[in-house]
Design a protein around this motif. Structure first.
Motif, PDB file in Angstrom:
ATOM      1  N   GLU A   6       0.777  -1.186  -0.027  1.00 15.75           N
ATOM      2  CA  GLU A   6       0.013   0.031   0.054  1.00 15.75           C
ATOM      3  C   GLU A   6       0.825   1.224   0.044  1.00 15.75           C
ATOM      4  OE1 GLU A   6      -2.684  -0.090   3.130  1.00 15.75           O
ATOM      5  OE2 GLU A   6      -3.570  -2.072   2.598  1.00 15.75           O
ATOM      6  N   HIS A  14       0.952   3.980  -2.975  1.00 20.13           N
ATOM      7  CA  HIS A  14       0.644   5.686  -2.607  1.00 20.13           C
ATOM      8  C   HIS A  14       2.007   6.440  -3.228  1.00 20.13           C
ATOM      9  CE1 HIS A  14      -0.654   9.207  -0.845  1.00 20.13           C
ATOM     10  NE2 HIS A  14       0.642   9.408  -0.391  1.00 20.13           N
ATOM     11  N   GLN A  64       2.449   9.228  -6.497  1.00 18.27           N
ATOM     12  CA  GLN A  64       3.015  10.770  -6.065  1.00 18.27           C
ATOM     13  C   GLN A  64       4.089  10.905  -6.641  1.00 18.27           C
ATOM     14  OE1 GLN A  64       1.094  13.003  -4.507  1.00 18.27           O
ATOM     15  NE2 GLN A  64      -0.502  11.369  -4.264  1.00 18.27           N
ATOM     16  N   GLU A 121       7.027   5.395   4.356  1.00 21.01           N
ATOM     17  CA  GLU A 121       6.741   6.215   3.332  1.00 21.01           C
ATOM     18  C   GLU A 121       8.033   7.228   2.763  1.00 21.01           C
ATOM     19  OE1 GLU A 121       3.654   9.403   1.711  1.00 21.01           O
ATOM     20  OE2 GLU A 121       3.263   8.332   3.682  1.00 21.01           O
TER      21      GLU A 121
END
Length: 387
Positions: free
Chosen positions: A246, A250, A254, A281
């Protein structure tokens, strides 16, 4: 050839000295018994004619000599049997006692070296932290008499305390300096944006303002990178469930906007992990951003994979690009270390991208490794502990 441990060498020394002392003692005992043993029958052979019940008759000289020889042989045989029994029984007893002594020596050596093992275990845990400054809060705190081993442990604890203060002060300095620099950078951005957006601003002023905003943004990204690196050096205290698949989906959405013409292939299998979602992230974003920025090939591509490998969540980012020497790979993980200008398309980075990746991976108890891709480019693999 594998060398013996200190415990093994001490045991051999103890056992060897004990065996040597036993052999010397047995030899001395043998010599003393041989010299001090009386005649088995309590008489000398030369006295036999004097102790006979009746005087020897003529013609019996031969019988007396035969009797003398038999008694002498019996005496010699008895003495030889006694000495052989001493050697045999003493040797068996020496071997048995030596084996027991070696076993006790092994136990005593282990007990004597136990404080050193405690020092070794602490040093191994600190070295296993695998990040500068992490784990230095541990102490040996060895109890017991103040002997040489205790002094060694106390000296090691003192060294750890000084190193801990040094690394902690360094991290606080980086974090504080980065925070302090954020304020003037934000103020500069606000002033430049105000000057550029004025209706009566000249065209040259607008162009200069755009250049200043780009420089300011670059400095802000540097400060953010330093803050992230400083935070990543600290061990995580709180963890939450995160799926690397996940996070990658994401981040690709981006970061892919930076190079819309460069294809990014996805193979995102579930890879659940426990960690800090923000840091994970940032780790993924740095990998994808580097893969996109350093892709100079006209038909280049980037591939992002997530999967469970041996039960451990794994993230692999592969990109095409120029050839990279194997000895240059480890250099890229060091802060502020870059390769040549030709490797970077358009702009130079700060040399913090892969440093942050490895710091975040280690903060989670994982690893970050890389190797050159055949034909050019790089393959970076991040492995985290099983949740």
């Amino acid at each position: 050839m594998k060398r013996l441990t200190i415990r093994g060498r001490l045991t051999l020394i103890y056992g060897g000295l004990f065996l040597l002392a036993g052999v010397v003692l047995l030899a001395v005992t043998y010599v003393l018994v041989d010299q001090r043993t009386p005649q088995p029958f309590g008489v000398k052979v030369s006295d036999l004619p004097k102790v006979t019940a009746t005087p020897p008759k003529p013609g019996n000289g031969q019988n007396i000599e035969t009797l003398r020889a038999l008694v002498e042989e019996a005496q010699t045989e008895a003495k030889r049997n006694a000495l052989e029994s001493l050697l045999t029984q003493g040797g068996i007893a020496l071997i048995v006692v030596s084996a027991v002594a070696i076993a006790f020596g092994w136990l005593l050596a282990g007990r004597a070296l136990q404080p050193l093992q405690q020092v070794t275990d602490t040093a191994r845990r600190i070295a296993g932290a695998d990040t500068a400054g992490r784990g230095l809060h541990e102490r040996i705190a060895l109890a017991g008499p103040r002997d040489e081993v205790r002094e060694l442990a106390d000296t090691f604890d003192e060294m750890l305390e000084r190193l801990d203060r040094s690394f902690d002060g360094q991290r606080r300095f980086v974090a504080n300096a980065s925070h302090e620099l954020r304020t003037p950078l934000a103020l500069n951005r606000a002033l430049v944006e105000l000057a550029v957006t004025r209706p009566d601003a000249a065209e040259e002023t607008r162009r200069l303002g755009e250049s200043l905003l780009a420089v300011n943004e670059r400095h802000e990204r540097l400060i953010d990178g330093l803050l992230t690196l400083a935070d990543s050096e600290n061990e995580l205290t709180e963890r939450t469930a995160v799926d690397l698949a996940e996070v990658c989906a994401h981040v690709i959405d981006q970061a892919g906007k930076q190079a819309p013409d460069l294809p990014v292939h996805r193979s995102l299998a579930p890879a659940p992990a426990n960690g800090d979602p923000v840091l994970l992230e940032r780790l993924t974003f740095n990998l994808v951003e580097n893969a996109l920025r350093h892709n100079l090939a006209a038909d280049g591509w980037v591939e992002v994979r997530t999967a469970l490998v041996d039960g451990r969540p794994t993230l692999t980012v592969t990109n095409t690009g120029p050839l990279i020497a194997g000895y240059d790979v480890e250099t890229m993980f060091q802060p502020f270390r870059r390769l040549s200008r030709e490797r970077v398309a358009g702009t130079r980075g700060f040399g913090l991208g892969l440093s942050i990746v490895r710091a975040v991976a280690r903060a989670h108890g994982g690893t970050a490794e890389a190797h050159p891709r055949p034909g050019g480019g790089l393959v970076v693999t991040v492995t985290l502990p099983a949740p």
